[in-house]
Design an enzyme around this catalytic site. Structure first.
Site, PDB file in Angstrom:
ATOM      1  CB  ILE A  83      -0.799   0.026   1.351  1.00  0.00           C
ATOM      2  CG1 ILE A  83      -1.793  -1.325   1.354  1.00  0.00           C
ATOM      3  CG2 ILE A  83      -1.775   1.009   1.287  1.00  0.00           C
ATOM      4  CD1 ILE A  83      -2.355  -1.557   0.149  1.00  0.00           C
ATOM      5  CE  LYS A  84       4.241   5.193  -4.974  1.00  0.00           C
ATOM      6  NZ  LYS A  84       4.464   4.965  -6.246  1.00  0.00           N
TER       7      LYS A  84
END
Length: 226
Positions: A83-84
């Protein structure tokens, strides 16, 4: 150093994956926007089938609750999804909360060592300093990599990886490796440029010319019955 591809273009990913050099892929909303009509989930799932490594999928919420909700959704798509989140206070909250659930995060848009350190302390899997954009501000992107690497090396409890982003040319990849980055994420054109050299082209042309000349000589000799 590991090489990631910075794109959401499936054709580029297939080509680079066929070279046997890719360890992961990074995407962002701007890259997804270039792929007209592409579904985000379908794209990420397809990438996961092409590359056996971390795939960064970026949240678009500005608050921690929204980032966490998106992160949970994206992480359910495939075990390799990372997850960015942005390097903001809300982003740190999201990294901390998602980490407690075993969800790995890539903290992006890092432009100073303070941001990288705080992201690492919050539990980031990787931090992404944007070296090209730092250079654009008349600062030294490679010095930023060196600072982060030195800080991380001094703390045995920090296991966060340094991912050099905003790569503009092949030399950035080599300089990032020398500065201490663990990963470089590159546009496809930079990967292609990295495999080009005029002496390689000249050498191939020379070898082929010599081979053709040999074949022609052998054909003449065979025809003469020698």
């Amino acid at each position: 150093m590991k090489i990631y591809l910075d794109t959401a273009n499936l054709d580029e990913i297939r080509e680079a994956a066929s070279w046997g050099i890719l360890s992961g892929v990074t995407t962002n909303p701007s890259l997804m926007a270039k792929e007209t009509g592409a579904d985000f989930e379908d794209t990420i799932r397809t990438i996961a089938g092409l590359v056996d490594g971390p795939i960064s999928a970026e949240t678009v919420s500005e608050d921690a609750d929204g980032m966490v909700a998106e992160g949970r959704e994206y992480a359910a798509w495939h075990p390799n999804v990372i997850i960015k989140v942005p390097s903001t206070p809300a982003g740190l909250q999201a990294v901390h909360r998602l980490g407690q659930e075993g969800i790995r995060c890539n903290v992006t848009l890092i432009f100073n060592a303070n941001q990288a350190l705080m992201a690492a302390l919050a539990g980031a899997f990787v931090v992404s300093p944007f070296i090209g954009r730092v250079d654009d501000m008349s600062e030294d992107g490679m010095e930023l990599i060196r600072e982060i690497a030195a800080i991380f090396e001094q703390d045995p409890d920090i296991h966060t990886r340094i991912l050099a982003a905003s790569i503009r040319h092949p030399r950035h990849v080599i300089e990032s490796a020398l500065a201490g980055a663990h990963i470089a994420t590159c546009p496809f054109k930079v990967l292609r440029q990295g495999m080009k050299h005029p002496l390689t082209d000249r050498g191939m042309a020379s070898f082929l010319a010599d081979w053709k000349a040999r074949e022609a000589t052998m054909a003449v000799t065979a025809g003469a019955g020698v």
